[in-house]
Design a protein around this motif. Structure first.
Motif, short mmCIF file in Angstrom:
data_model
loop_
_atom_site.label_atom_id
_atom_site.label_comp_id
_atom_site.label_asym_id
_atom_site.label_seq_id
_atom_site.Cartn_x
_atom_site.Cartn_y
_atom_site.Cartn_z
N ALA A 141 81.33 -121.57 -31.81
CA ALA A 141 82.71 -122.05 -31.86
C ALA A 141 82.76 -123.42 -32.54
CB ALA A 141 83.29 -122.14 -30.45
N ARG A 142 83.79 -123.64 -33.30
CA ARG A 142 83.98 -124.91 -33.99
C ARG A 142 84.45 -125.98 -33.01
NH1 ARG A 142 88.45 -125.07 -38.55
NH2 ARG A 142 87.12 -123.44 -39.40
N ALA A 143 83.73 -127.11 -32.97
CA ALA A 143 84.14 -128.23 -32.12
C ALA A 143 85.44 -128.82 -32.64
CB ALA A 143 83.04 -129.29 -32.10
N GLY A 144 86.13 -129.51 -31.75
CA GLY A 144 87.35 -130.20 -32.13
C GLY A 144 88.60 -129.34 -32.11
N MET A 145 88.49 -128.12 -31.63
CA MET A 145 89.63 -127.21 -31.59
C MET A 145 90.03 -126.84 -30.16
SD MET A 145 90.08 -126.54 -34.93
CE MET A 145 91.10 -125.09 -34.94
N GLY A 146 89.25 -127.29 -29.16
CA GLY A 146 89.50 -126.90 -27.77
C GLY A 146 88.96 -125.54 -27.43
N LEU A 147 88.21 -124.94 -28.35
CA LEU A 147 87.71 -123.58 -28.13
C LEU A 147 86.67 -123.52 -27.02
CD1 LEU A 147 87.38 -122.55 -31.87
CD2 LEU A 147 89.17 -121.88 -30.25
N GLU A 148 85.82 -124.55 -26.92
CA GLU A 148 84.78 -124.49 -25.90
C GLU A 148 85.39 -124.43 -24.50
OE1 GLU A 148 84.48 -128.85 -27.42
OE2 GLU A 148 85.35 -126.98 -28.11
N GLU A 149 86.52 -125.08 -24.27
CA GLU A 149 87.17 -125.02 -22.96
C GLU A 149 87.75 -123.63 -22.71
OE1 GLU A 149 88.04 -125.70 -19.26
OE2 GLU A 149 86.81 -127.02 -20.50
N PHE A 150 88.35 -123.03 -23.72
CA PHE A 150 88.85 -121.65 -23.60
C PHE A 150 87.72 -120.72 -23.18
CE2 PHE A 150 89.15 -117.52 -25.86
CZ PHE A 150 90.24 -116.98 -25.19
N TYR A 151 86.59 -120.80 -23.85
CA TYR A 151 85.46 -119.92 -23.53
C TYR A 151 84.87 -120.25 -22.16
CZ TYR A 151 85.79 -118.23 -28.32
OH TYR A 151 86.24 -117.68 -29.48
N ARG A 152 84.78 -121.53 -21.81
CA ARG A 152 84.26 -121.90 -20.49
C ARG A 152 85.09 -121.29 -19.37
NH1 ARG A 152 83.51 -127.40 -22.58
NH2 ARG A 152 81.35 -127.49 -23.23
N ARG A 153 86.40 -121.32 -19.52
CA ARG A 153 87.28 -120.72 -18.50
C ARG A 153 87.00 -119.23 -18.32
NH1 ARG A 153 91.40 -123.64 -21.16
NH2 ARG A 153 92.23 -121.69 -21.98
N LEU A 154 86.45 -118.60 -19.35
CA LEU A 154 86.14 -117.17 -19.29
C LEU A 154 84.69 -116.90 -18.87
CD1 LEU A 154 88.05 -116.07 -22.50
CD2 LEU A 154 88.76 -115.76 -20.13
N GLY A 155 83.97 -117.93 -18.46
CA GLY A 155 82.61 -117.75 -17.95
C GLY A 155 81.50 -118.03 -18.94
N TRP A 156 81.82 -118.38 -20.16
CA TRP A 156 80.81 -118.68 -21.17
C TRP A 156 80.21 -120.06 -20.87
CZ3 TRP A 156 79.70 -115.72 -25.67
CH2 TRP A 156 80.46 -114.54 -25.78
N ARG A 157 78.95 -120.25 -21.27
CA ARG A 157 78.35 -121.57 -21.13
C ARG A 157 77.73 -122.01 -22.45
NH1 ARG A 157 72.75 -121.14 -20.18
NH2 ARG A 157 72.18 -119.00 -19.73
N GLU A 158 77.84 -123.29 -22.67
CA GLU A 158 77.28 -123.88 -23.88
C GLU A 158 75.76 -123.93 -23.75
OE1 GLU A 158 77.25 -128.14 -26.20
OE2 GLU A 158 79.13 -127.52 -25.24
N ILE A 159 75.06 -123.49 -24.80
CA ILE A 159 73.60 -123.52 -24.79
C ILE A 159 73.04 -124.42 -25.88
CG2 ILE A 159 73.30 -121.30 -23.65
CD1 ILE A 159 72.78 -120.11 -26.50
N GLY A 160 73.90 -124.98 -26.71
CA GLY A 160 73.43 -125.88 -27.74
C GLY A 160 74.50 -126.17 -28.76
#
Length: 183
Positions: A141-160
């Motif tokens: 996911a591209r940083a700076g778009m709020g996408l990581e928070e959308f995915y986190r809410r769905l159970g995804w986790r950042e790995i790098g």
């Protein structure tokens, strides 16, 4: 069309299953989303604005790569109109055949705020696990778009992250955020 209409899902697993209207809607959606600043501009596209001449070859390549074991297209429609879509792919190499990669999650701007992206993400988890036999899903996911928070809410986790991997314009470098979900 009401705010509460739930999307219907169509899974396309072979290139010949997509009809001309679906192809046209995919091109139109990808064009509109890209030109609205969406984080779905693939390598090979020029910077927005883009038109059919840039997007159609990418859609045709995506369609040509559909295969029940390696690549599936999931469409979400509302009352017959394409509201959003995504692709799930599996690499055929046996060491990584247990995980898939999600690409091109898009919601048409006129359907934004109605849970289409979330519905697609929930449906693709079931499809990946039950129909493709996958155990993990990955995405970038591209940083700076709020996408990581959308995915986190769905159970995804950042790995790098790949710092500064994406250069949108001179002086506008963004991290590519790598995420995983166990399905």
């Amino acid at each position: 069309m009401t705010e509460r209409t739930a999307p219907e899902f169509t899974q396309i697993i072979h290139p010949w299953e997509i009809n001309p209207e679906q192809r046209r809607e995919l091109i139109e959606c990808w064009t509109v989303v890209s030109n609205a600043g969406g984080a779905v501009v693939p390598l090979g596209f020029p910077p927005p604005p883009v038109g059919t001449e840039e997007v159609a070859p990418a859609v045709d390549e995506l369609i040509a790569g559909l295969d029940p074991q390696r690549g599936r297209l999931l469409l979400a429609t509302i009352e017959g109109d394409l509201a959003g879509w995504l692709v799930v792919r599996r690499d055929p190499h046996p060491f990584i055949a247990h995980w898939g990669e999600l690409n091109h999650l898009q919601t048409h701007p006129r359907f934004r705020g109605r849970g289409i992206g979330t519905a697609l993400m929930h449906r693709v988890q079931d499809l990946a696990r039950e129909e493709m036999g996958l155990e993990q899903l990955h995405l970038a996911a591209r940083a700076g778009m709020g996408l990581e928070e959308f995915y986190r809410r769905l159970g995804w986790r950042e790995i790098g992250r790949w710092p500064g991997a994406l250069r949108l314009a001179p002086g506008d470098d963004r991290d590519d955020i790598l995420m995983v979900l166990t399905v």
